[in-house]
Write a protein that holds these residues in place. Sequence first.
Motif: not given
Length: 330
Positions: A150-166
Amino acid sequence: MTTKDEVLGILMRSQGRYVSGEELARRLSLSRNAVWQAVKSLQNEGCSIDAVTRRGYCLTDTPDLLSPQAVEKHFSRRAPCWDVEVRKTVTSTNTVLKAMAESGAPEGKILVAAEQTAGRGRMGRRFYSPAGSGVYMSLLLRPACGPAESLYITTAAAVAVAEAVESVAGREAQIKWVNDVYLRGKKACGILTEAAFDMETKRLSYAVLGIGVNMRAPAGGFPDELEPIVTSVFGEADYDPGKRNRIVAEIVERFWRFYENLDEKAFLKGYRERSFLTGKDVYVVSGAERRPARALDIDDEFRLHVRYENGADEYLQSGEVSVKPRGGAA
């Protein structure tokens, strides 16, 4: 979807031409008065809708308000299960969506709000979520995985948010292990994943992924206790309210791409490259204890590899880590 959302959807798809009240009523199986009430509500929220006798209603400009239709307009692909709902105010998008999950709501429900009155972060902390400042969203997931993954959900979301912001803001984003997205050395986004465990199957019954993004500073600025540590994606000069819809869409799309093949960890490289803590002197916090250490890297399981002053290494699966101020002062 509310009557207001359905009326807005038809007007957006017909933008530039008039749609009669009679046609709207027929297509939505509503009374003419219900259509009129929905239009007035949209106008009060800032939608530019012309109303002309014997011609009907015409959306003259794309609205800046958060709406399912405005979010969906920015999807370049769409999973069949996605169901976007937007509310003006909620207590907490995670709290509301968890209740929906317990009532049997399917995977793919996406709840977005312009304000939270009781937003929550990790460890029970309050997440400051005023109106007119950020965008707050939760996704309902029903993953076929156990608690360890389940940790992968949070870490995948962090990368998705960072990419979206960029992508949306053109600014470099970093990830502070495990779940915060940073801009210019300060927190711009928080992520909170909450899950229910099925004892019979030994798997997650559901997970609710909550994401809060500070799009701009609130009127009057952030509270004094937050000002030194938080920031926003945009400044006042370059803020565009319409980008709230785009950032929601980009986060959902980018996260779902990772989520569909979660065990492949395609987001690991992006997580490592954006690590805010790697190479920094930090404190590992456990209750009242704060142990000085150096953050070395992120391992293949997204654990933070730290080395304490006595030379001992530890791989942190969860917990609290803060950056050690320059000079070593506490």
